[in-house]
Design a protein around this motif. Sequence first.
Motif, short mmCIF file in Angstrom:
data_model
loop_
_atom_site.label_atom_id
_atom_site.label_comp_id
_atom_site.label_asym_id
_atom_site.label_seq_id
_atom_site.Cartn_x
_atom_site.Cartn_y
_atom_site.Cartn_z
N VAL A 12 0.85 -1.19 0.00
CA VAL A 12 0.00 0.00 0.00
C VAL A 12 0.89 1.24 0.00
CG1 VAL A 12 -1.63 1.36 1.35
CG2 VAL A 12 -2.00 -1.09 1.05
N TYR A 13 1.94 1.19 0.80
CA TYR A 13 2.90 2.29 0.83
C TYR A 13 3.52 2.50 -0.56
CZ TYR A 13 7.20 4.84 1.86
OH TYR A 13 8.21 5.77 1.86
N GLY A 14 3.97 1.41 -1.19
CA GLY A 14 4.63 1.53 -2.49
C GLY A 14 3.72 2.09 -3.56
N THR A 15 2.48 1.61 -3.63
CA THR A 15 1.56 2.10 -4.66
C THR A 15 1.24 3.58 -4.44
OG1 THR A 15 -0.33 1.32 -3.34
CG2 THR A 15 0.46 -0.12 -5.10
N SER A 16 1.05 3.98 -3.19
CA SER A 16 0.69 5.37 -2.93
C SER A 16 1.84 6.31 -3.26
CB SER A 16 0.26 5.54 -1.46
OG SER A 16 1.33 5.22 -0.58
N ARG A 17 3.07 5.91 -2.95
CA ARG A 17 4.21 6.79 -3.24
C ARG A 17 4.48 6.87 -4.74
NH1 ARG A 17 2.55 6.75 1.80
NH2 ARG A 17 3.95 7.85 3.21
N MET A 18 4.29 5.79 -5.46
CA MET A 18 4.49 5.85 -6.90
C MET A 18 3.43 6.74 -7.54
SD MET A 18 6.36 5.07 -9.45
CE MET A 18 7.42 3.73 -8.88
N ALA A 19 2.18 6.62 -7.10
CA ALA A 19 1.12 7.48 -7.63
C ALA A 19 1.39 8.94 -7.30
CB ALA A 19 -0.24 7.03 -7.08
N TYR A 20 1.85 9.21 -6.09
CA TYR A 20 2.21 10.57 -5.66
C TYR A 20 3.30 11.14 -6.57
CZ TYR A 20 4.74 14.01 -2.79
OH TYR A 20 5.41 15.13 -2.34
N SER A 21 4.31 10.34 -6.85
CA SER A 21 5.42 10.79 -7.69
C SER A 21 4.95 11.08 -9.11
CB SER A 21 6.52 9.72 -7.72
OG SER A 21 7.51 10.04 -8.66
N LEU A 22 4.16 10.18 -9.68
CA LEU A 22 3.66 10.39 -11.04
C LEU A 22 2.83 11.65 -11.14
CD1 LEU A 22 2.78 6.67 -11.77
CD2 LEU A 22 4.42 8.03 -13.10
N ALA A 23 1.99 11.88 -10.13
CA ALA A 23 1.17 13.09 -10.13
C ALA A 23 2.05 14.33 -10.03
CB ALA A 23 0.17 13.05 -8.98
N GLY A 24 3.11 14.25 -9.24
CA GLY A 24 4.00 15.39 -9.08
C GLY A 24 4.73 15.75 -10.36
N ARG A 25 4.90 14.79 -11.26
CA ARG A 25 5.56 15.05 -12.54
C ARG A 25 4.56 15.32 -13.66
NH1 ARG A 25 8.48 9.86 -13.30
NH2 ARG A 25 7.58 9.10 -11.35
N GLY A 26 3.30 15.49 -13.30
CA GLY A 26 2.28 15.78 -14.29
C GLY A 26 1.80 14.57 -15.05
N ASP A 27 2.09 13.37 -14.55
CA ASP A 27 1.71 12.14 -15.24
C ASP A 27 0.59 11.40 -14.53
OD1 ASP A 27 3.50 12.47 -17.33
OD2 ASP A 27 5.14 11.51 -16.24
N GLY A 28 -0.11 12.09 -13.67
CA GLY A 28 -1.25 11.51 -12.97
C GLY A 28 -2.14 12.64 -12.49
N PRO A 29 -3.34 12.32 -12.04
CA PRO A 29 -4.25 13.36 -11.53
C PRO A 29 -3.60 14.16 -10.40
CG PRO A 29 -5.40 11.27 -11.79
CD PRO A 29 -3.95 10.97 -11.98
N ALA A 30 -3.72 15.47 -10.46
CA ALA A 30 -3.08 16.34 -9.47
C ALA A 30 -3.55 16.05 -8.05
CB ALA A 30 -3.33 17.80 -9.81
N VAL A 31 -4.77 15.54 -7.91
CA VAL A 31 -5.31 15.27 -6.58
C VAL A 31 -4.48 14.23 -5.84
CG1 VAL A 31 -6.89 13.45 -7.34
CG2 VAL A 31 -7.47 14.84 -5.32
N LEU A 32 -3.79 13.35 -6.57
CA LEU A 32 -2.95 12.33 -5.93
C LEU A 32 -1.76 12.96 -5.22
CD1 LEU A 32 -2.91 9.60 -8.74
CD2 LEU A 32 -4.23 9.58 -6.61
N ARG A 33 -1.51 14.23 -5.47
CA ARG A 33 -0.37 14.93 -4.87
C ARG A 33 -0.70 15.47 -3.48
NH1 ARG A 33 5.08 14.90 -5.84
NH2 ARG A 33 5.99 16.81 -5.10
#
Length: 477
Positions: free
Chosen positions: A320-341
């Motif tokens: 759960v930790y790994g998936t959330s941090r990867m989603a956070y990172s992708l969002a921070g680089r503009g590659d995922g929904p901003a809300v994940l940040r």
Amino acid sequence: MPRTPAAAPTDEPTGTVAPGGPGAALGHGLRTRHLTMMGLGSAIGAGLFLGSGVGIATAGPAVLVSYAIAGVLVVLVMRMLAEMAAARPASGSFSVYAEEALGRWAGFTLGWVYWFTLIMVLGAEITGVAQIVTGWAPGVPQWVVALVVVVVFAVVNLSGVRKFGELEFWFALIKVVAIVAFLVVGVLLVLGLLPGTDPVGTSNLLGHGGFAPAGVGGIAAGLLVVVFAFGGIEIVAIAAAEAQDPQRAVGRATRTILWRILAFYIGSVAIMVLVLPWDAPVLQQGPFVAVLEVAGLPGAARLMEVVVVIALLSAFNANVYGTSRMAYSLAGRGDGPAVLRRVSGRGVPWVAVLVSVACGVVAVGLNAALPDALLGILLNAVGAALLVVWVLVAVAQLRLRPRLQAEAAARGERMSLRMWGYPWLTWLTLAALAGVVVLMLADPAARGQLLSTAALVAVVVGIYGVTALVRRRRAVV
């Protein structure tokens, strides 16, 4: 377009942002002992306690060859990843490094393929727990157990990285102690030193069709389960971004956990195939418990079932930790929904955590629909995807090593951690991974998984193409 060194991708915020905002910073409460146990906790889960039985049934005793091949590869790949993580810790880890080395498309693809892979792993961990617990209480539906697990670990992951790290440390320590105890009992059993036992010899290892009853194709098929088993250790590089001393912590953690995991996996599986025939049904049902029952320790067998549940919960927690941090990172680089940040006041990307948990709820639904078949499906669904991760890690390390070394030299320093035998050992690792792919193509079941992974990658690349086109059109407007 690939980015220049001056514009290297980062998933860390710049400037000060109010807690809870889309650019708020993650916490930094993890210590070296947390990282070490987190790597052990994530990798020693369903792949060892449940998947090892599937691997033995697939390849026979020759599954030890599968474990040895995958073990050497994971040592080399993790060394490459640790080199990059020590130089540039980031919560997106290898996704960030792939983006810098190969371009934004690579970071997007690797990040979301890995996220999907871990979501599949979450489903496997939940299913394993539910199957064991409902064996203790047959009247409780598997989906109820799974739902409780999801809710409890959502709370744990939302409580702050320091508390998460402490819980993961103690979870992982319990199962490490249990595996060491299993190895001791197993060696005594193999040598005939337990009351009422005789030395087991090699009849099970070499009989029942020989050491490799399914041949090379069986070894190749077994690699799918084996690759899944070792998957999860890379979470150490992801967590380095939230460590108090990232460069020192990631180096120490990767050096210690790699060899321990190899010893635990190969040692445990060797005992299993020595003590019991590889085609014994009890090995698939629960290999650790089956060995302890042969040793005449029924109480210890029940205790091992409890340890298996703890191991699976630990792995679920870490993933759960790994998936959330990867989603956070992708969002921070503009590659995922901003809300994940969005980050809570405790430094936790709470939206990304809840999204991961929601995917766990989907797995709960699958538990209700396919309670008996789901584990095997999920165990086979992720092996080839991890090979994609490993290949891109190796390619990224080939491209980034000269750049990282030059940057360290410009600061009057040396890289704190380096891959052995660069670049030749990295090229050899890539050749070995290509060999694994060839072996998988020779087996019908493995070939199907490889093609499924290729289709997954193609879909993710296609999604990247669409999003890139949308960005370009918005920029023009």
